[in-house]
Scaffold this motif. Structure first.
Motif, short mmCIF file in Angstrom:
data_model
loop_
_atom_site.label_atom_id
_atom_site.label_comp_id
_atom_site.label_asym_id
_atom_site.label_seq_id
_atom_site.Cartn_x
_atom_site.Cartn_y
_atom_site.Cartn_z
N LEU A 60 0.82 -1.21 0.00
CA LEU A 60 0.00 0.00 0.00
C LEU A 60 0.86 1.26 0.00
O LEU A 60 0.49 2.26 -0.61
N SER A 61 2.00 1.24 0.65
CA SER A 61 2.86 2.42 0.67
C SER A 61 3.44 2.71 -0.72
O SER A 61 3.59 3.85 -1.11
N LYS A 62 3.76 1.64 -1.46
CA LYS A 62 4.26 1.82 -2.83
C LYS A 62 3.15 2.36 -3.74
O LYS A 62 3.41 3.12 -4.65
N MET A 63 1.91 1.92 -3.50
CA MET A 63 0.77 2.43 -4.29
C MET A 63 0.61 3.93 -4.09
O MET A 63 0.35 4.67 -5.02
N GLY A 64 0.79 4.38 -2.85
CA GLY A 64 0.68 5.80 -2.56
C GLY A 64 1.74 6.60 -3.29
O GLY A 64 1.49 7.68 -3.81
N VAL A 65 2.96 6.07 -3.37
CA VAL A 65 4.05 6.74 -4.07
C VAL A 65 3.75 6.80 -5.56
O VAL A 65 3.95 7.83 -6.22
N LEU A 66 3.25 5.69 -6.13
CA LEU A 66 2.91 5.67 -7.55
C LEU A 66 1.78 6.64 -7.86
O LEU A 66 1.82 7.34 -8.88
N GLN A 67 0.79 6.71 -6.99
CA GLN A 67 -0.31 7.63 -7.21
C GLN A 67 0.17 9.08 -7.16
O GLN A 67 -0.22 9.90 -7.99
N ARG A 68 1.03 9.38 -6.19
CA ARG A 68 1.57 10.74 -6.10
C ARG A 68 2.42 11.07 -7.34
O ARG A 68 2.35 12.17 -7.87
N ALA A 69 3.20 10.12 -7.79
CA ALA A 69 4.04 10.34 -8.98
C ALA A 69 3.17 10.59 -10.20
O ALA A 69 3.46 11.49 -11.00
N LEU A 70 2.10 9.81 -10.37
CA LEU A 70 1.19 10.03 -11.50
C LEU A 70 0.49 11.37 -11.39
O LEU A 70 0.30 12.07 -12.39
N LEU A 71 0.10 11.75 -10.18
CA LEU A 71 -0.54 13.04 -9.97
C LEU A 71 0.41 14.18 -10.31
O LEU A 71 0.02 15.15 -10.96
N ILE A 72 1.67 14.06 -9.92
CA ILE A 72 2.66 15.09 -10.25
C ILE A 72 2.88 15.17 -11.76
O ILE A 72 2.93 16.27 -12.33
N CYS A 73 2.98 14.03 -12.41
CA CYS A 73 3.15 14.02 -13.88
C CYS A 73 1.96 14.66 -14.57
O CYS A 73 2.12 15.45 -15.50
N ALA A 74 0.75 14.33 -14.11
CA ALA A 74 -0.46 14.91 -14.70
C ALA A 74 -0.49 16.42 -14.48
O ALA A 74 -0.83 17.19 -15.38
N ALA A 75 -0.12 16.86 -13.28
CA ALA A 75 -0.10 18.29 -12.98
C ALA A 75 0.93 19.02 -13.83
O ALA A 75 0.67 20.12 -14.33
#
Length: 182
Positions: A4-19
């Motif tokens: 779950l901690s790795k999922m959070g990192v991936l989600q944040r990374a995708l959110l940063i890329c999208a932003a």
């Protein structure tokens, strides 16, 4: 299995890329609001010939294949020429797989001054205005090639400098090839 901690990192990374992507588009759009609604490019090349010889190559659209690079990357390009292929109202059109389709039509021609033309692309509502002007006298001439086009909307305006840079690079290559041919 992903923790779950790795999922959070991936989600944040995708959110940063999208932003970053949306921010870049917003920046390009905003910059386009302040850029000119047209582009212009002009190149000049010295040619060692007389105006009569120069005009025979520039005024005949069928002879442009001898000195322009346009279409060299597209083996499937199909060209059509008016009959006659030279002088006022002469035209040629092209369509290909690697390049878009379009048309060039001579709007004015003077053996002592040069050739003026309209260039249109299938996707572009406004014709671009081009000119190949003969400057000087005798066998030491300068050939000035210019092109001006309208840019609709902020995104096209943002691309204006790239369009002018690319057209200028093509003009340089074409003028060099023409000078060698002469």
């Amino acid at each position: 299995m992903v923790s779950l901690s790795k999922m959070g990192v991936l989600q944040r990374a995708l959110l940063i890329c999208a932003a970053l992507f949306v921010g870049t588009l917003a920046l390009i759009f905003t910059a386009g609001l302040f850029l000119p609604d047209h582009f212009e490019v002009q190149r000049t090349r010295e040619v060692r010939t007389n105006k009569e010889r120069l005009h025979s190559l520039v005024n005949d659209l069928e002879r442009w294949r001898e000195w322009t690079i346009w279409g060299d990357e597209d083996d499937a390009m199909v060209l059509e020429y008016s009959d006659p292929s030279s002088g006022v109202d002469a035209w040629y059109s092209w369509r290909g797989e690697a390049i878009s389709s379009g048309r060039i039509q001579i709007t004015a021609s003077d053996p002592l001054k040069g050739v003026w033309y309209d260039m249109t692309f299938a996707y572009e509502p406004h014709p671009m205005k081009g000119a190949l002007r003969y400057l000087g006298a005798g066998d030491a001439l300068e050939l000035e090639w210019s092109l001006r086009g309208e840019l609709d909307g902020p995104l096209e305006r943002a691309l204006g400098p790239i369009i002018a840079w690319r057209a200028g690079a093509d003009f340089d290559k074409n003028l060099s090839a023409l000078a060698e041919l002469l």
